[in-house]
Write an enzyme that holds these catalytic residues in place. Sequence first.
Site, mmCIF file in Angstrom:
data_model
loop_
_atom_site.group_PDB
_atom_site.id
_atom_site.type_symbol
_atom_site.label_atom_id
_atom_site.label_comp_id
_atom_site.label_asym_id
_atom_site.label_seq_id
_atom_site.Cartn_x
_atom_site.Cartn_y
_atom_site.Cartn_z
ATOM 1 N N ARG A 76 0.852 -1.187 0.000
ATOM 2 C CA ARG A 76 0.000 0.000 0.000
ATOM 3 C C ARG A 76 0.892 1.243 0.000
ATOM 4 O O ARG A 76 1.904 1.291 0.696
ATOM 5 C CB ARG A 76 -0.923 0.017 1.232
ATOM 6 C CG ARG A 76 -2.075 -0.961 1.156
ATOM 7 C CD ARG A 76 -3.083 -0.553 0.087
ATOM 8 N NE ARG A 76 -4.220 -1.468 -0.014
ATOM 9 C CZ ARG A 76 -4.299 -2.483 -0.851
ATOM 10 N NH1 ARG A 76 -3.275 -2.758 -1.649
ATOM 11 N NH2 ARG A 76 -5.374 -3.235 -0.895
ATOM 12 N N GLU A 120 -2.841 7.516 -5.097
ATOM 13 C CA GLU A 120 -2.722 7.062 -6.486
ATOM 14 C C GLU A 120 -4.026 7.228 -7.262
ATOM 15 O O GLU A 120 -4.020 7.299 -8.494
ATOM 16 C CB GLU A 120 -2.275 5.599 -6.531
ATOM 17 C CG GLU A 120 -3.252 4.630 -5.907
ATOM 18 C CD GLU A 120 -2.686 3.214 -5.817
ATOM 19 O OE1 GLU A 120 -3.469 2.287 -6.002
ATOM 20 O OE2 GLU A 120 -1.478 3.044 -5.556
ATOM 21 N N HIS A 144 -0.291 -0.084 -10.059
ATOM 22 C CA HIS A 144 -1.011 -1.008 -9.171
ATOM 23 C C HIS A 144 -1.476 -2.250 -9.936
ATOM 24 O O HIS A 144 -2.661 -2.600 -9.958
ATOM 25 C CB HIS A 144 -2.210 -0.302 -8.524
ATOM 26 C CG HIS A 144 -2.636 -0.938 -7.226
ATOM 27 N ND1 HIS A 144 -3.176 -0.230 -6.193
ATOM 28 C CD2 HIS A 144 -2.590 -2.237 -6.795
ATOM 29 C CE1 HIS A 144 -3.467 -1.040 -5.188
ATOM 30 N NE2 HIS A 144 -3.113 -2.264 -5.532
#
Length: 337
Positions: free
Chosen positions: A235, A264, A304
């Site tokens: 994270r 993000e 991600h």
Amino acid sequence: MDKVVYFDVQDDEQEFLKSHNEGKYNYYLEKNSLTNISQIPDEYKDARIISVFTTSRVGKEVLKQFPKLELIALRSVGFNHVDLDYCNDNNIVVENTPNYGNKSVAEFAMALLLDVCRKITMAYLEYKEIDIKTQNFIGQELGGKAIGIVGLGAIGSEFARLAYGFDMNILGYDISQKENLVENYHVKYTDFETLLKESDFISIHAPLTKDNYHMFNENAFKKMKNSAILINTARGEHIETQALYNAIVNKEIAGAGLDVLESEETISDPDYLVDISRLNENTLKQTILNTRLQQLPNVIITPHIAYNTKEAINRILETVMSNIDSFAQGVVDNNVN
């Protein structure tokens, strides 16, 4: 028949979801994500069950629009994008999909480490520009180096297995210890400060909690080797972005490979382009810092995607359907609240 609405649905998920919902549920497949400014279509509002991915932000204002909601079936392990306090106060069960991406995320973390160490992306980009200076691409080997692993759950344990295959010396930091990791991969458990000081590389695999928020801050970076490389596929909030940027620019550490960033969503969520006023002072600062990080030659940033393999996606979908089917029968599996 229960109404189920799936948000964040990708094209490659549709066939599976259709085949597993047809005839069992009154279901809807929605490509859009939920955000704090989402206006829910009327046909969705009486849903008993919704399913979301991490690209959704499931806050109070969104949840208030689902008065009959009883289950949020996450297509992820993490759940920090959901307002658990509201769910607890309103008897909404939240279930996740654990252990779907152990290999996928661990392999991706190792790929990031190799990329930064061997300057693969840098070499590729310069080769495309026909600007080849091989002295710019001198890297370092992994074998014999110390790798610190923060968090040795399912993903961290798999990463330890990979690191052992590269003949690395493994330091581990976790709230509990696993004897099989000590026996099989010679993991040496230690405290966080020792891990910072002795590791040549560090890879983060811990869930985000209030206790490890910004655990990699200015103080932590000053304790690391100036040749150290930091990898994060967990994270973004584990790392204080300003401190990381300063540490790299000031050569307190050598580089980083990041699949996650603080704030993000300001990059990935198109609603920020539609309504720029959603950027408060903190998210605006983080967005600028993230952009600055992207410009550093010794930093690799990916969007991600560490989980994103065909095998992991299938495991996610199988688990989320099992969670929903069980809940429809009165059984709660994999709840996080």
